[in-house]
Design a protein around this motif. Structure first.
Motif, mmCIF file in Angstrom:
data_model
loop_
_atom_site.group_PDB
_atom_site.id
_atom_site.type_symbol
_atom_site.label_atom_id
_atom_site.label_comp_id
_atom_site.label_asym_id
_atom_site.label_seq_id
_atom_site.Cartn_x
_atom_site.Cartn_y
_atom_site.Cartn_z
ATOM 1 N N VAL A 164 28.111 21.702 3.242
ATOM 2 C CA VAL A 164 27.119 20.653 3.051
ATOM 3 C C VAL A 164 27.545 19.866 1.814
ATOM 4 O O VAL A 164 27.339 20.291 0.680
ATOM 5 C CB VAL A 164 25.704 21.234 2.886
ATOM 6 N N THR A 165 28.168 18.730 2.067
ATOM 7 C CA THR A 165 28.664 17.856 1.011
ATOM 8 C C THR A 165 27.628 16.775 0.697
ATOM 9 O O THR A 165 26.616 16.650 1.408
ATOM 10 C CB THR A 165 29.959 17.172 1.466
ATOM 11 N N GLU A 166 27.908 15.977 -0.322
ATOM 12 C CA GLU A 166 27.016 14.848 -0.614
ATOM 13 C C GLU A 166 26.979 13.886 0.562
ATOM 14 O O GLU A 166 25.930 13.327 0.884
ATOM 15 C CB GLU A 166 27.458 14.137 -1.887
ATOM 16 N N PHE A 198 19.269 20.308 -2.705
ATOM 17 C CA PHE A 198 19.343 21.751 -2.903
ATOM 18 C C PHE A 198 20.375 22.389 -1.975
ATOM 19 O O PHE A 198 20.989 23.406 -2.311
ATOM 20 C CB PHE A 198 17.950 22.356 -2.663
ATOM 21 N N MET A 199 20.579 21.790 -0.806
ATOM 22 C CA MET A 199 21.460 22.388 0.197
ATOM 23 C C MET A 199 22.937 22.104 -0.038
ATOM 24 O O MET A 199 23.790 22.739 0.578
ATOM 25 C CB MET A 199 21.066 21.888 1.589
ATOM 26 N N ILE A 200 23.272 21.183 -0.935
ATOM 27 C CA ILE A 200 24.681 20.874 -1.181
ATOM 28 C C ILE A 200 25.383 22.140 -1.678
ATOM 29 O O ILE A 200 24.938 22.771 -2.624
ATOM 30 C CB ILE A 200 24.836 19.717 -2.197
ATOM 31 N N ASN A 201 26.478 22.483 -0.999
ATOM 32 C CA ASN A 201 27.210 23.699 -1.356
ATOM 33 C C ASN A 201 28.724 23.498 -1.356
ATOM 34 O O ASN A 201 29.483 24.461 -1.421
ATOM 35 C CB ASN A 201 26.833 24.846 -0.404
ATOM 36 N N ARG A 230 21.036 30.526 5.181
ATOM 37 C CA ARG A 230 21.176 30.186 6.606
ATOM 38 C C ARG A 230 22.185 29.056 6.829
ATOM 39 O O ARG A 230 22.703 28.888 7.930
ATOM 40 C CB ARG A 230 19.827 29.824 7.208
ATOM 41 N N HIS A 231 22.421 28.255 5.802
ATOM 42 C CA HIS A 231 23.344 27.136 5.938
ATOM 43 C C HIS A 231 24.677 27.376 5.228
ATOM 44 O O HIS A 231 25.525 26.488 5.175
ATOM 45 C CB HIS A 231 22.688 25.862 5.402
#
Length: 134
Positions: free
Chosen positions: A89-91, A128-131, A83-84
């Motif tokens: 989504v960076t640090e 977990f969301m960092i991509n 979903r994201h």
């Protein structure tokens, strides 16, 4: 003499222990007040009104912590990374997100052990969301 524990009585959920809907709604409200003013995070929320995002996060957190399962009934499996995926989504974004979430937890004034458990989850989820790098 104490009465024996009734095996049919359910153990209190984390959701109940923290105060249920009212507490989660407060955490989310304070969180989104910060997001609304955050130049890095606000663009990740395409709706002009953050109300729908706040409602989704409230339902998700309620379900995660043992409350109503409204989130899954309305939206299915959370699939948070999927979903994201459209957002970098960076640090740095994680750190901003965590700052606003911490503000929400602080506003809720949970018992220290409950706060620690909620905060540990928030940190794990944010990592977990960092991509993306940057």
């Amino acid at each position: 003499m104490t009465e024996p524990q009734n095996d049919t009585q359910a153990k209190e959920t984390f959701y109940e222990a923290i105060g249920g809907h009212a507490t989660i709604a407060l955490i989310v409200e304070v969180f989104y007040q910060g997001v609304a003013q955050d130049e890095l995070l606000k663009p990740m929320y395409p709706e002009e009104d953050l109300g729908p995002a706040a409602e989704r996060l409230t339902m998700f957190l309620e379900q995660y912590w043992g409350g109503p399962t409204t989130y899954s009934q309305r939206r299915g499996h959370p699939r948070l990374r999927m979903r994201h995926a459209d957002y970098a989504v960076t640090e740095q974004a994680r750190d901003h997100w965590l700052k606003h979430f911490r503000d929400g937890l602080d506003a809720a004034q949970l018992e220290p052990e409950l706060d620690a458990q909620f905060w540990a989850y928030a940190q794990h989820a944010a990592n977990f969301m960092i991509n993306a790098k940057g």
